[in-house]
Design a protein around this motif. Structure first.
Motif, PDB file in Angstrom:
ATOM      1  N   HIS A   1       0.847  -1.190   0.000  1.00  0.00           N
ATOM      2  CA  HIS A   1       0.000   0.000   0.000  1.00  0.00           C
ATOM      3  C   HIS A   1       0.888   1.248   0.000  1.00  0.00           C
ATOM      4  CE1 HIS A   1      -3.798  -2.173   1.079  1.00  0.00           C
ATOM      5  NE2 HIS A   1      -2.897  -3.070   1.413  1.00  0.00           N
ATOM      6  N   SER A   2       0.583   2.183  -0.868  1.00  0.00           N
ATOM      7  CA  SER A   2       1.414   3.382  -0.996  1.00  0.00           C
ATOM      8  C   SER A   2       1.459   4.173   0.307  1.00  0.00           C
ATOM      9  CB  SER A   2       0.905   4.266  -2.136  1.00  0.00           C
ATOM     10  OG  SER A   2      -0.425   4.697  -1.889  1.00  0.00           O
ATOM     11  N   GLN A   3       0.360   4.252   1.022  1.00  0.00           N
ATOM     12  CA  GLN A   3       0.328   5.026   2.263  1.00  0.00           C
ATOM     13  C   GLN A   3       1.115   4.367   3.394  1.00  0.00           C
ATOM     14  OE1 GLN A   3      -0.961   8.137   2.882  1.00  0.00           O
ATOM     15  NE2 GLN A   3      -1.116   8.185   0.656  1.00  0.00           N
ATOM     16  N   LEU A   4       1.521   3.122   3.185  1.00  0.00           N
ATOM     17  CA  LEU A   4       2.327   2.413   4.192  1.00  0.00           C
ATOM     18  C   LEU A   4       3.770   2.280   3.731  1.00  0.00           C
ATOM     19  CD1 LEU A   4      -0.192  -0.440   5.111  1.00  0.00           C
ATOM     20  CD2 LEU A   4       0.091   1.795   6.203  1.00  0.00           C
ATOM     21  N   GLY A   5       4.205   3.164   2.853  1.00  0.00           N
ATOM     22  CA  GLY A   5       5.587   3.101   2.348  1.00  0.00           C
ATOM     23  C   GLY A   5       5.808   1.881   1.475  1.00  0.00           C
ATOM     24  N   TRP A   6       4.793   1.477   0.742  1.00  0.00           N
ATOM     25  CA  TRP A   6       4.834   0.316  -0.140  1.00  0.00           C
ATOM     26  C   TRP A   6       5.104  -0.971   0.610  1.00  0.00           C
ATOM     27  CZ3 TRP A   6       2.262   1.157  -4.284  1.00  0.00           C
ATOM     28  CH2 TRP A   6       2.216   2.435  -4.814  1.00  0.00           C
ATOM     29  N   LYS A   7       4.626  -1.043   1.844  1.00  0.00           N
ATOM     30  CA  LYS A   7       4.651  -2.291   2.624  1.00  0.00           C
ATOM     31  C   LYS A   7       3.238  -2.851   2.640  1.00  0.00           C
ATOM     32  CE  LYS A   7       8.237  -0.704   5.761  1.00  0.00           C
ATOM     33  NZ  LYS A   7       8.558  -0.375   7.148  1.00  0.00           N
ATOM     34  N   THR A   8       3.145  -4.144   2.902  1.00  0.00           N
ATOM     35  CA  THR A   8       1.819  -4.721   3.109  1.00  0.00           C
ATOM     36  C   THR A   8       1.358  -4.325   4.510  1.00  0.00           C
ATOM     37  OG1 THR A   8       2.601  -6.771   4.095  1.00  0.00           O
ATOM     38  CG2 THR A   8       2.429  -6.721   1.675  1.00  0.00           C
ATOM     39  N   PRO A   9       0.062  -4.344   4.773  1.00  0.00           N
ATOM     40  CA  PRO A   9      -0.389  -4.034   6.127  1.00  0.00           C
ATOM     41  C   PRO A   9       0.254  -4.931   7.187  1.00  0.00           C
ATOM     42  CG  PRO A   9      -2.236  -3.899   4.639  1.00  0.00           C
ATOM     43  CD  PRO A   9      -1.074  -4.446   3.844  1.00  0.00           C
ATOM     44  N   SER A  10       0.475  -6.196   6.864  1.00  0.00           N
ATOM     45  CA  SER A  10       1.128  -7.094   7.831  1.00  0.00           C
ATOM     46  C   SER A  10       2.559  -6.680   8.118  1.00  0.00           C
ATOM     47  CB  SER A  10       1.102  -8.533   7.314  1.00  0.00           C
ATOM     48  OG  SER A  10      -0.219  -8.976   7.184  1.00  0.00           O
ATOM     49  N   GLU A  11       3.298  -6.312   7.084  1.00  0.00           N
ATOM     50  CA  GLU A  11       4.677  -5.851   7.270  1.00  0.00           C
ATOM     51  C   GLU A  11       4.694  -4.557   8.074  1.00  0.00           C
ATOM     52  OE1 GLU A  11       6.742  -7.409   3.109  1.00  0.00           O
ATOM     53  OE2 GLU A  11       5.749  -5.452   3.162  1.00  0.00           O
ATOM     54  N   PHE A  12       3.796  -3.667   7.743  1.00  0.00           N
ATOM     55  CA  PHE A  12       3.739  -2.387   8.441  1.00  0.00           C
ATOM     56  C   PHE A  12       3.374  -2.570   9.910  1.00  0.00           C
ATOM     57  CE2 PHE A  12       1.594   1.527   9.755  1.00  0.00           C
ATOM     58  CZ  PHE A  12       2.588   2.441   9.474  1.00  0.00           C
ATOM     59  N   ALA A  13       2.462  -3.477  10.198  1.00  0.00           N
ATOM     60  CA  ALA A  13       2.024  -3.701  11.577  1.00  0.00           C
ATOM     61  C   ALA A  13       3.172  -4.177  12.468  1.00  0.00           C
ATOM     62  CB  ALA A  13       0.886  -4.719  11.609  1.00  0.00           C
ATOM     63  N   VAL A  14       4.081  -4.945  11.903  1.00  0.00           N
ATOM     64  CA  VAL A  14       5.218  -5.441  12.678  1.00  0.00           C
ATOM     65  C   VAL A  14       6.156  -4.308  13.062  1.00  0.00           C
ATOM     66  CG1 VAL A  14       7.270  -6.917  12.564  1.00  0.00           C
ATOM     67  CG2 VAL A  14       5.097  -7.743  11.687  1.00  0.00           C
ATOM     68  N   THR A  15       6.334  -3.342  12.182  1.00  0.00           N
ATOM     69  CA  THR A  15       7.291  -2.263  12.425  1.00  0.00           C
ATOM     70  C   THR A  15       6.657  -1.018  13.023  1.00  0.00           C
ATOM     71  OG1 THR A  15       6.982  -1.325  10.221  1.00  0.00           O
ATOM     72  CG2 THR A  15       8.675  -3.016  10.462  1.00  0.00           C
ATOM     73  N   CYS A  16       5.356  -0.997  13.048  1.00  0.00           N
ATOM     74  CA  CYS A  16       4.648   0.217  13.460  1.00  0.00           C
ATOM     75  C   CYS A  16       4.364   0.211  14.952  1.00  0.00           C
ATOM     76  CB  CYS A  16       3.329   0.311  12.687  1.00  0.00           C
ATOM     77  SG  CYS A  16       2.300   1.678  13.212  1.00  0.00           S
ATOM     78  N   HIS A  17       4.536   1.363  15.537  1.00  0.00           N
ATOM     79  CA  HIS A  17       4.097   1.577  16.909  1.00  0.00           C
ATOM     80  C   HIS A  17       2.869   2.468  16.816  1.00  0.00           C
ATOM     81  CE1 HIS A  17       7.681  -0.288  18.462  1.00  0.00           C
ATOM     82  NE2 HIS A  17       8.400   0.474  17.661  1.00  0.00           N
ATOM     83  N   PRO A  18       1.727   1.939  17.201  1.00  0.00           N
ATOM     84  CA  PRO A  18       0.493   2.730  17.035  1.00  0.00           C
ATOM     85  C   PRO A  18       0.609   4.097  17.677  1.00  0.00           C
ATOM     86  CG  PRO A  18      -0.002   0.511  17.780  1.00  0.00           C
ATOM     87  CD  PRO A  18       1.488   0.666  17.844  1.00  0.00           C
ATOM     88  N   ARG A  19       0.001   5.050  17.027  1.00  0.00           N
ATOM     89  CA  ARG A  19       0.008   6.415  17.547  1.00  0.00           C
ATOM     90  C   ARG A  19      -1.117   6.556  18.577  1.00  0.00           C
ATOM     91  NH1 ARG A  19       0.076   9.948  12.206  1.00  0.00           N
ATOM     92  NH2 ARG A  19      -2.046   9.200  12.284  1.00  0.00           N
ATOM     93  N   ARG A  20      -0.963   5.841  19.678  1.00  0.00           N
ATOM     94  CA  ARG A  20      -2.020   5.819  20.689  1.00  0.00           C
ATOM     95  C   ARG A  20      -2.332   7.204  21.225  1.00  0.00           C
ATOM     96  NH1 ARG A  20      -4.267   1.568  22.698  1.00  0.00           N
ATOM     97  NH2 ARG A  20      -4.734   2.412  24.738  1.00  0.00           N
ATOM     98  N   GLU A  21      -1.296   8.004  21.414  1.00  0.00           N
ATOM     99  CA  GLU A  21      -1.554   9.330  21.962  1.00  0.00           C
ATOM    100  C   GLU A  21      -2.425  10.156  21.013  1.00  0.00           C
ATOM    101  OE1 GLU A  21       2.026   9.373  19.466  1.00  0.00           O
ATOM    102  OE2 GLU A  21       1.491   8.180  21.201  1.00  0.00           O
ATOM    103  N   LEU A  22      -2.255   9.968  19.715  1.00  0.00           N
ATOM    104  CA  LEU A  22      -3.097  10.664  18.749  1.00  0.00           C
ATOM    105  C   LEU A  22      -4.513  10.111  18.779  1.00  0.00           C
ATOM    106  CD1 LEU A  22      -3.319  12.759  16.517  1.00  0.00           C
ATOM    107  CD2 LEU A  22      -2.639  10.989  14.887  1.00  0.00           C
TER     108      LEU A  22
END
Length: 132
Positions: free
Chosen positions: A80-101
């Protein structure tokens, strides 16, 4: 928390009763403002265009299998372009949710619903119209 538009499928007494019983917070986007819920609007458009408009389901079992395959492709295979051309699964592994937002907007950005949920057998005489 569920954020939805004011479409008839999401304003029925049954779904609102379920939300109350399940203690799920329900927030409505402003009428005519789909960008307030842009993530799901984008997903729904893709699901509709790529699967629902293209497939004639003959059974509930077939619909479940077909949807499962589409979901796996969407989440595991397709970048997905909005995920830096990663799949959602790949992005989820590297992503720290923006909980404060997310917590900053916990009350939602849309105004409260226009009318309270009707309770079966209960009358709100102050809100009823009176004739003649």
């Amino acid at each position: 928390m569920v954020v939805s538009d004011n479409g008839s499928e999401l304003t029925s007494n049954a779904i609102l009763t379920w939300a109350d019983q399940s203690r799920v917070a329900w927030h409505y986007i402003a009428p005519g403002k789909p960008m307030q819920n842009a993530f799901i609007e984008s997903f729904n458009g893709r699901l509709r265009d790529e699967l629902l408009n293209e497939t004639l389901f003959t059974s509930l079992a077939q619909a479940r299998v077909t949807l499962g395959c589409w979901r796996a492709d969407y989440s595991e295979t397709r970048p997905h372009s909005q995920l830096g051309w990663k799949t959602p699964s790949e992005f989820a592994v590297t992503c720290h949710p923006r909980r404060e937002l997310a917590l900053r907007y916990a009350e939602g950005s849309a105004p409260a619903r226009a009318a309270a949920t009707a309770q079966p057998g209960k009358s709100k005489s102050r809100g009823e119209l009176r004739t003649g």
